[in-house]
Design a protein around this motif. Structure first.
Motif, PDB file in Angstrom:
ATOM      1  N   GLY A   1      43.415  40.132  25.597  1.00 40.10           N
ATOM      2  CA  GLY A   1      42.384  40.122  26.619  1.00 40.10           C
ATOM      3  C   GLY A   1      42.528  38.950  27.566  1.00 40.10           C
ATOM      4  N   ILE A   2      43.763  38.507  27.793  1.00 42.08           N
ATOM      5  CA  ILE A   2      43.992  37.449  28.776  1.00 42.08           C
ATOM      6  C   ILE A   2      44.138  38.119  30.139  1.00 42.08           C
ATOM      7  N   LEU A   3      43.176  37.878  31.006  1.00 39.58           N
ATOM      8  CA  LEU A   3      43.220  38.460  32.345  1.00 39.58           C
ATOM      9  C   LEU A   3      44.217  37.695  33.206  1.00 39.58           C
ATOM     10  N   THR A   4      45.024  38.415  33.945  1.00 38.71           N
ATOM     11  CA  THR A   4      45.948  37.809  34.901  1.00 38.71           C
ATOM     12  C   THR A   4      45.650  38.458  36.245  1.00 38.71           C
ATOM     13  N   VAL A   5      45.004  37.709  37.125  1.00 35.36           N
ATOM     14  CA  VAL A   5      44.452  38.276  38.357  1.00 35.36           C
ATOM     15  C   VAL A   5      44.801  37.413  39.570  1.00 35.36           C
ATOM     16  N   GLU A   6      44.570  38.001  40.727  1.00 33.82           N
ATOM     17  CA  GLU A   6      44.800  37.305  41.986  1.00 33.82           C
ATOM     18  C   GLU A   6      43.584  36.492  42.419  1.00 33.82           C
ATOM     19  N   THR A   7      42.369  36.994  42.082  1.00 35.05           N
ATOM     20  CA  THR A   7      41.146  36.357  42.571  1.00 35.05           C
ATOM     21  C   THR A   7      40.081  36.287  41.488  1.00 35.05           C
ATOM     22  N   LEU A   8      39.143  35.394  41.683  1.00 30.88           N
ATOM     23  CA  LEU A   8      38.007  35.288  40.776  1.00 30.88           C
ATOM     24  C   LEU A   8      37.204  36.589  40.772  1.00 30.88           C
TER      25      LEU A   8
ATOM     26  N   LEU B   1      41.653  35.840  24.357  1.00 28.71           N
ATOM     27  CA  LEU B   1      40.811  35.893  25.548  1.00 28.71           C
ATOM     28  C   LEU B   1      41.051  34.690  26.450  1.00 28.71           C
ATOM     29  N   GLY B   2      41.269  34.970  27.705  1.00 34.31           N
ATOM     30  CA  GLY B   2      41.441  33.911  28.689  1.00 34.31           C
ATOM     31  C   GLY B   2      41.527  34.532  30.069  1.00 34.31           C
ATOM     32  N   CYS B   3      41.742  33.681  31.049  1.00 34.79           N
ATOM     33  CA  CYS B   3      41.861  34.148  32.420  1.00 34.79           C
ATOM     34  C   CYS B   3      42.806  33.223  33.173  1.00 34.79           C
ATOM     35  N   VAL B   4      43.760  33.829  33.856  1.00 29.91           N
ATOM     36  CA  VAL B   4      44.705  33.081  34.677  1.00 29.91           C
ATOM     37  C   VAL B   4      44.615  33.663  36.088  1.00 29.91           C
ATOM     38  N   ILE B   5      44.248  32.816  37.040  1.00 30.78           N
ATOM     39  CA  ILE B   5      44.106  33.237  38.429  1.00 30.78           C
ATOM     40  C   ILE B   5      45.231  32.613  39.252  1.00 30.78           C
TER      41      ILE B   5
ATOM     42  N   ARG C   1      36.662  42.675  35.783  1.00 30.90           N
ATOM     43  CA  ARG C   1      37.361  43.001  34.549  1.00 30.90           C
ATOM     44  C   ARG C   1      36.653  42.430  33.314  1.00 30.90           C
ATOM     45  N   ALA C   2      36.009  41.298  33.457  1.00 32.74           N
ATOM     46  CA  ALA C   2      35.342  40.650  32.322  1.00 32.74           C
ATOM     47  C   ALA C   2      33.963  41.224  32.039  1.00 32.74           C
ATOM     48  N   ASP C   3      33.343  41.821  33.004  1.00 35.42           N
ATOM     49  CA  ASP C   3      31.971  42.321  32.878  1.00 35.42           C
ATOM     50  C   ASP C   3      31.901  43.440  31.838  1.00 35.42           C
ATOM     51  N   PRO C   4      31.091  43.254  30.769  1.00 33.91           N
ATOM     52  CA  PRO C   4      30.969  44.302  29.760  1.00 33.91           C
ATOM     53  C   PRO C   4      30.434  45.618  30.332  1.00 33.91           C
ATOM     54  N   ALA C   5      29.673  45.545  31.436  1.00 35.61           N
ATOM     55  CA  ALA C   5      29.173  46.755  32.093  1.00 35.61           C
ATOM     56  C   ALA C   5      30.156  47.250  33.153  1.00 35.61           C
ATOM     57  N   GLY C   6      31.236  46.500  33.366  1.00 35.99           N
ATOM     58  CA  GLY C   6      32.265  46.874  34.333  1.00 35.99           C
ATOM     59  C   GLY C   6      33.478  47.408  33.592  1.00 35.99           C
ATOM     60  N   GLN C   7      34.620  46.754  33.787  1.00 32.27           N
ATOM     61  CA  GLN C   7      35.842  47.223  33.129  1.00 32.27           C
ATOM     62  C   GLN C   7      35.905  46.850  31.652  1.00 32.27           C
ATOM     63  N   ASN C   8      35.115  45.879  31.224  1.00 33.41           N
ATOM     64  CA  ASN C   8      34.992  45.513  29.806  1.00 33.41           C
ATOM     65  C   ASN C   8      36.340  45.289  29.115  1.00 33.41           C
TER      66      ASN C   8
ATOM     67  N   ALA D   1      40.451  30.757  25.462  1.00 34.48           N
ATOM     68  CA  ALA D   1      40.770  29.629  26.340  1.00 34.48           C
ATOM     69  C   ALA D   1      39.713  29.637  27.441  1.00 34.48           C
ATOM     70  N   PRO D   2      38.686  28.787  27.343  1.00 37.03           N
ATOM     71  CA  PRO D   2      37.527  28.896  28.238  1.00 37.03           C
ATOM     72  C   PRO D   2      37.659  28.149  29.566  1.00 37.03           C
ATOM     73  N   TYR D   3      38.842  28.114  30.143  1.00 35.86           N
ATOM     74  CA  TYR D   3      39.035  27.398  31.400  1.00 35.86           C
ATOM     75  C   TYR D   3      38.091  27.940  32.475  1.00 35.86           C
ATOM     76  N   TYR D   4      37.985  29.265  32.550  1.00 35.97           N
ATOM     77  CA  TYR D   4      37.000  29.921  33.419  1.00 35.97           C
ATOM     78  C   TYR D   4      35.906  30.457  32.498  1.00 35.97           C
ATOM     79  N   LYS D   5      35.004  29.578  32.107  1.00 41.79           N
ATOM     80  CA  LYS D   5      34.040  29.889  31.047  1.00 41.79           C
ATOM     81  C   LYS D   5      33.157  31.087  31.362  1.00 41.79           C
ATOM     82  N   ASP D   6      32.700  31.233  32.595  1.00 40.99           N
ATOM     83  CA  ASP D   6      31.882  32.403  32.930  1.00 40.99           C
ATOM     84  C   ASP D   6      32.652  33.700  32.673  1.00 40.99           C
ATOM     85  N   ILE D   7      33.925  33.687  32.961  1.00 44.70           N
ATOM     86  CA  ILE D   7      34.763  34.868  32.743  1.00 44.70           C
ATOM     87  C   ILE D   7      34.953  35.116  31.251  1.00 44.70           C
ATOM     88  N   THR D   8      35.310  34.084  30.509  1.00 45.54           N
ATOM     89  CA  THR D   8      35.553  34.299  29.080  1.00 45.54           C
ATOM     90  C   THR D   8      34.255  34.601  28.335  1.00 45.54           C
TER      91      THR D   8
END
Length: 166
Positions: free
Chosen positions: A116-123, A81-85, A129-136, A26-33
């Protein structure tokens, strides 16, 4: 608040035969997905799994798409995969709870699925969490799906054991 606690990660499973994964995005936040998907691709490649990607309008549509694709029998495992802020309304709670519950129900039905649907408070939280070099978290969701595929192959469903205890 995040902690510095070390987390144990399982090595990728050994898989007998080819594995076909489907990532439902779900590419609502495309940079994140896009970041999540990078992690999924790297993990699928490391495991020797093939990967197909489809997009759906939002996180609530992901479980339906996974269910439809599962019924087709074309895939061994799935990555959601998605992101809900969090926003100003209770819509956040509905989307988080309902998408998670639907994915859990699919899993209980035997669908090999990594969430892999992220549920977060902030961008900013999503970016880490989305960064492959971060939390991946995308790579982690793909690894979860692969582990479940390995278990499904270890414990195949047979007509003789279907519905019987022990």
């Amino acid at each position: 608040m995040a902690s510095n606690t070390q987390h144990h990660e399982l090595a990728l499973p050994r898989l007998d035969g080819p594995v076909r994964l489907l990532a439902v995005v779900a590419p609502y936040y495309k940079d994140i997905t896009d970041g999540l998907l990078q992690g999924v691709r790297a993990t699928a490649d490391a495991a020797g799994a093939s990967l197909e990607v489809i997009e759906v309008p939002g996180a609530l549509e992901i479980p339906t798409a996974v269910g439809l694709a599962h019924r087709s029998g074309q895939y061994d495992g799935f990555v959601a995969l998605g992101c809900v802020i969090r926003g100003e309304t209770t819509h956040y709670d509905t989307v988080c709870n309902d998408s998670s519950r639907a994915l859990t129900l699919l899993g209980l039905q035997g669908v090999c699925l990594g969430n892999g649907i992220l549920t977060v408070e902030t961008l900013a939280q999503a970016q880490v969490r989305a960064d492959p070099a971060g939390q991946n978290k995308g790579g982690g969701a793909a690894a979860a799906a692969l582990h479940l595929v390995a278990l499904a192959r270890r414990w195949p469903r047979t007509e003789q054991t279907q519905g019987q205890g022990a």
